[in-house]
Design an enzyme around this catalytic site. Structure first.
Site, PDB file in Angstrom:
ATOM      1  N   ASP A 230       0.812  -1.038  -0.099  1.00  0.00           N
ATOM      2  CA  ASP A 230       0.161   0.119  -0.151  1.00  0.00           C
ATOM      3  C   ASP A 230       0.963   1.291  -0.175  1.00  0.00           C
ATOM      4  O   ASP A 230       1.949   1.543  -0.516  1.00  0.00           O
ATOM      5  CB  ASP A 230      -0.873  -0.129   1.171  1.00  0.00           C
ATOM      6  CG  ASP A 230      -2.267   0.618   1.088  1.00  0.00           C
ATOM      7  OD1 ASP A 230      -2.089   2.092   1.050  1.00  0.00           O
ATOM      8  OD2 ASP A 230      -3.307   0.115   0.938  1.00  0.00           O
TER       9      ASP A 230
ATOM     10  N   ASP B 235      -0.885   2.516  18.175  1.00  0.00           N
ATOM     11  CA  ASP B 235      -1.543   1.236  17.958  1.00  0.00           C
ATOM     12  C   ASP B 235      -0.817   0.168  17.223  1.00  0.00           C
ATOM     13  O   ASP B 235      -1.342  -0.929  17.186  1.00  0.00           O
ATOM     14  CB  ASP B 235      -3.078   1.672  17.625  1.00  0.00           C
ATOM     15  CG  ASP B 235      -4.098   1.332  18.750  1.00  0.00           C
ATOM     16  OD1 ASP B 235      -3.748   0.904  19.803  1.00  0.00           O
ATOM     17  OD2 ASP B 235      -5.170   1.994  18.772  1.00  0.00           O
TER      18      ASP B 235
ATOM     19  N   ASP C 259      23.298  -3.849   3.659  1.00  0.00           N
ATOM     20  CA  ASP C 259      22.236  -4.955   3.369  1.00  0.00           C
ATOM     21  C   ASP C 259      22.559  -6.080   4.376  1.00  0.00           C
ATOM     22  O   ASP C 259      23.269  -7.252   3.885  1.00  0.00           O
ATOM     23  CB  ASP C 259      21.987  -5.465   1.941  1.00  0.00           C
ATOM     24  CG  ASP C 259      20.971  -6.581   1.872  1.00  0.00           C
ATOM     25  OD1 ASP C 259      20.196  -6.833   3.032  1.00  0.00           O
ATOM     26  OD2 ASP C 259      21.011  -7.008   0.697  1.00  0.00           O
TER      27      ASP C 259
ATOM     28  N   ASP D 245      21.308  -8.626   6.002  1.00  0.00           N
ATOM     29  CA  ASP D 245      20.646  -9.720   5.946  1.00  0.00           C
ATOM     30  C   ASP D 245      21.036 -10.439   4.480  1.00  0.00           C
ATOM     31  O   ASP D 245      20.481 -11.524   4.131  1.00  0.00           O
ATOM     32  CB  ASP D 245      19.266  -9.748   6.366  1.00  0.00           C
ATOM     33  CG  ASP D 245      18.449  -9.030   5.485  1.00  0.00           C
ATOM     34  OD1 ASP D 245      18.835  -8.178   4.848  1.00  0.00           O
ATOM     35  OD2 ASP D 245      17.149  -9.366   5.484  1.00  0.00           O
TER      36      ASP D 245
ATOM     37  N   ASN E 277      19.688  -9.622   1.738  1.00  0.00           N
ATOM     38  CA  ASN E 277      18.547 -10.157   1.030  1.00  0.00           C
ATOM     39  C   ASN E 277      18.158  -9.427  -0.311  1.00  0.00           C
ATOM     40  O   ASN E 277      17.105  -9.550  -0.844  1.00  0.00           O
ATOM     41  CB  ASN E 277      17.134 -10.327   1.921  1.00  0.00           C
ATOM     42  CG  ASN E 277      16.660  -8.706   2.454  1.00  0.00           C
ATOM     43  OD1 ASN E 277      17.552  -7.733   2.213  1.00  0.00           O
ATOM     44  ND2 ASN E 277      15.474  -8.529   2.886  1.00  0.00           N
TER      45      ASN E 277
ATOM     46  N   ASP F 179      18.851  -1.758   4.636  1.00  0.00           N
ATOM     47  CA  ASP F 179      17.901  -1.223   5.411  1.00  0.00           C
ATOM     48  C   ASP F 179      16.218  -1.576   5.484  1.00  0.00           C
ATOM     49  O   ASP F 179      15.632  -0.728   6.008  1.00  0.00           O
ATOM     50  CB  ASP F 179      18.164   0.267   5.541  1.00  0.00           C
ATOM     51  CG  ASP F 179      19.797   0.335   5.755  1.00  0.00           C
ATOM     52  OD1 ASP F 179      20.534  -0.276   6.098  1.00  0.00           O
ATOM     53  OD2 ASP F 179      19.966   1.687   5.676  1.00  0.00           O
TER      54      ASP F 179
ATOM     55  N   HIS G  90      -3.479   5.896   3.774  1.00  0.00           N
ATOM     56  CA  HIS G  90      -4.187   4.711   3.386  1.00  0.00           C
ATOM     57  C   HIS G  90      -3.795   3.395   3.979  1.00  0.00           C
ATOM     58  O   HIS G  90      -4.547   2.666   4.701  1.00  0.00           O
ATOM     59  CB  HIS G  90      -4.302   4.771   2.010  1.00  0.00           C
ATOM     60  CG  HIS G  90      -5.245   4.040   1.290  1.00  0.00           C
ATOM     61  ND1 HIS G  90      -4.803   2.356   0.884  1.00  0.00           N
ATOM     62  CD2 HIS G  90      -6.453   3.933   0.976  1.00  0.00           C
ATOM     63  CE1 HIS G  90      -5.878   2.002   0.313  1.00  0.00           C
ATOM     64  NE2 HIS G  90      -6.879   2.741   0.304  1.00  0.00           N
TER      65      HIS G  90
ATOM     66  N   SER H  10     -11.255  -0.558  -0.169  1.00  0.00           N
ATOM     67  CA  SER H  10     -10.074  -0.527   0.456  1.00  0.00           C
ATOM     68  C   SER H  10     -10.051  -0.926   1.757  1.00  0.00           C
ATOM     69  O   SER H  10      -9.283  -1.473   2.580  1.00  0.00           O
ATOM     70  CB  SER H  10      -9.615   0.758   0.409  1.00  0.00           C
ATOM     71  OG  SER H  10      -8.787   0.835  -0.718  1.00  0.00           O
TER      72      SER H  10
HETATM   73 CA   LIG Z   1      21.245  -1.980   7.466  1.00  0.00          CA
HETATM   74 CA   LIG Z   2      18.231  -6.426   3.871  1.00  0.00          CA
HETATM   75 CA   LIG Z   3      -5.731  -0.116  21.035  1.00  0.00          CA
END
Ligand SMILES: [Ca+2]
Ligand SMILES: [Ca+2]
Ligand SMILES: [Ca+2]
Ligand SMILES: [Ca+2]
Length: 556
Positions: free
Chosen positions: A170, A179, A198, A200, A202, A206, A226, A385
């Site tokens: 989104d 919350d 990077d 990890d 992947n 970050d 949204h 939505s």
């Molecule tokens: Ca990083």
């Molecule tokens: Ca990463």
């Molecule tokens: Ca709550």
């Protein structure tokens, strides 16, 4: 007992029985880790042979245990405080030992039952989609009690789990919102790692809580509102005396941003977003976006998600049109892992703006005047939505309750157990609205008691408006069945210019029951009190449709 094996089409009585039974068996399967709040410590209920009751009471007294008669064949057994500790240590052994006594037939912990669990979040009472008490929504529409996703009953079974990862694809998510803060998915190697690295490996630098494909960086903070609103419905922290409650009080939300501040996103970034969520462990993807462009590349990205076992929940669109005739993507792709979601208002009607489609739209969920979290505070929004995260949220709740389910089973559980609403018949493939409790229990709710098809007498009836109707029509039609207490009609065909040309449904006293507009082929009217139903047709000065054909009168 495997709950998924409970037969479908059960009566309400059966449902109550199974519910109580399942509480017992679920607890019984996990005695060693049983939540101490779920029964009274040190207390058991024993069903005994009536003729053995007195002898057993004497035996317990000799053992320094208190027993109390509940009725002729039931005893409440209380351990003293010392033996209570050993009781806590091994409940299963105690049950086995008690069961071995002559005359003892059933042994159960003295369970504590709860009223349906309602959270203490101060704004919870405004969330009609989760609990419709008949409250007025922010448009002034007075709700119909019970037109909600029945989640309070489901919360007795599960309030979500940190084991479930759900991607909100989104405008991003603002995890500074109190919350949402605790329910963020966090990529630990990046959270503990180095900036611009990077950590990890992947392929994304970050990506601590997700990724931003608009700015091409790891900061997926919402700059629109949204995505945060959708996230609050899925997983605002519940029962924390603050704000609102999500369907999941605990979950992990992955923020995958491909929609920019202005509310638009590109195909290229949509594909990257779906690929990211797939590669990084999401089990469910919530997609409150779409368009009319049919892209094979987008479809393939969702197919890859399907191959990875991911459920893809998508908004049906807000054009008020039939997706069977003009498709809305990605909701309309015919893929096994897609659920297409229409919007419902607090009076059990499909929203005027909601797309529908008897074969390509699957289920309806609350989508009008939905209160949830945004970076600017709590806001009320409407749209498919807002309906979509209700379904994604229930999918996540189901997965927390039954982690073994694959995406096909998740989808089937949600759609097969939709609660029938007669106005959704022939408009939505399941013919119903989302029901969280029925979904978790895998029990199909009963028929809609307001369904005119349930009226006793059905009679062929031929009445039609002019085809097409004229400009500035103001015409009244009346059908009477002398002596009837209730009456309704069936429209074989109903087509008027949406939101400009209307057919109002009234009784003989002029009380209005409905004001229909748009496309309602093969649909019933409301049930009207008395022996007459009146249709008052009005049109504006341009664009006239077919009108209506009535083919059946129903009454009793
Ligand atoms: Ca990083
Ligand atoms: Ca990463
Ligand atoms: Ca709550
Ligand atoms: Ca018109």
């Amino acid at each position: 007992m495997n709950l998924s094996k409970i037969p479908k089409g059960s009566s309400p009585l059966f449902l109550v029985y199974i519910f109580a039974f399942s509480l017992f068996t679920r607890s019984a399967n996990s005695f060693q880790t049983i939540d101490e709040n779920s029964f009274v410590p040190g207390e058991f209920l024993l069903q005994v042979k009536p003729e053995k009751r007195l002898a057993l009471q004497k035996f317990f007294k000799n053992q320094k245990m208190k027993s109390k008669k509940i009725n002729e064949s039931t005893l409440l057994l209380k351990f003293n405080s010392k033996s209570r500790e050993s009781f806590q240590a091994d409940v299963l052994n105690v049950v086995t030992n008690l069961k071995s006594l002559a005359g003892v037939e059933i042994v159960e912990p003295n369970y504590i039952y709860h009223i349906s669990q309602a959270p203490n979040d101060p704004m919870y009472s405004q969330l009609w989609g989760l609990h419709n008490s008949g409250q007025t929504d922010s448009s002034g529409s007075v709700g119909i009690k019970g037109v909600d996703i029945n989640v309070e009953n489901a919360w007795n079974l599960s309030t979500g789990s940190k084991d479930v990862v759900i991607a909100v694809i989104d405008t991003g998510v603002d995890f500074k919102i109190p919350d949402l803060n605790e329910n963020a998915w966090t990529n630990l190697p990046e959270a503990k790692g180095l900036p611009q690295v990077d950590d990890d490996s992947n392929g994304y630098i970050d990506d601590i809580h997700g990724f931003n494909f608009v700015a091409d960086n790891g900061d997926a903070t919402d700059d629109n509102g949204h995505g945060s609103h959708c996230s609050g419905t899925i997983g605002a922290k519940g029962n924390d005396k603050y704000g609102v409650a999500g369907i999941n009080w605990d979950t992990r939300i992955m923020a995958v941003k491909f929609i920019a501040h202005d509310g638009t996103g590109t195909l290229a970034n949509a594909v990257k977003a779906i690929d990211y969520a797939r590669k990084n462990g999401a089990r469910i993807m919530s997609n409150s976006w779409g368009g009319s462009s049919d892209s094979q590349i987008l479809k393939q990205a969702i197919e890859e998600a399907e191959k990875s076992g991911i459920l893809f929940v998508a908004a049906a669109g807000n054009d008020g049109t039939d997706n069977d005739k003009s498709a809305f993507y990605p909701a309309s792709y015919q893929l096994d892992n897609i659920i297409s979601v229409a919007a419902l208002n607090n009076r059990a009607r499909l929203s005027n703006f909601s797309n529908f489609g008897r074969s390509t739209t699957h289920i309806a969920a609350p989508g009008e005047y939905i209160l949830s979290t945004t970076p600017k505070g709590f806001e009320t929004l409407s749209g498919t939505s807002m309906a979509t995260p209700h379904v994604s949220g229930v999918a996540a709740l189901l997965l927390s309750y039954d982690p073994q389910l694959n995406f096909r089973e998740l989808k089937a559980r949600i759609l097969d157990n939709a609660r029938p609403l007669f106005r959704l018949k022939n408009k939505i493939s399941s013919g119903g609205m989302l029901d969280a409790f029925a979904t978790l229990m895998n029990i199909k709710p009963g028929p809609d008691e307001n369904d005119p098809a349930l009226l006793k007498n059905h009679e062929a009836s031929l009445l039609a408006s002019p085809h097409p109707y004229a400009n500035s029509v103001d015409q009244t039609f009346k059908i009477t069945k002398p002596g009837a207490k209730k009456i309704a009609i069936h429209f074989a065909r109903f087509e008027t210019e949406p939101n400009y040309d209307f057919v109002e449904v009234l009784d003989a006293n002029g009380k209005s029951y409905d004001k229909m507009s748009g496309y309602h082929n093969d649909q019933y009217s409301e049930i009207v009190e008395g022996d007459s139903i009146i249709l008052h047709m009005t049109s504006d000065k341009s664009i006239n449709g077919y009108g209506f054909d009535i083919d059946e009168t129903l009454f009793e």
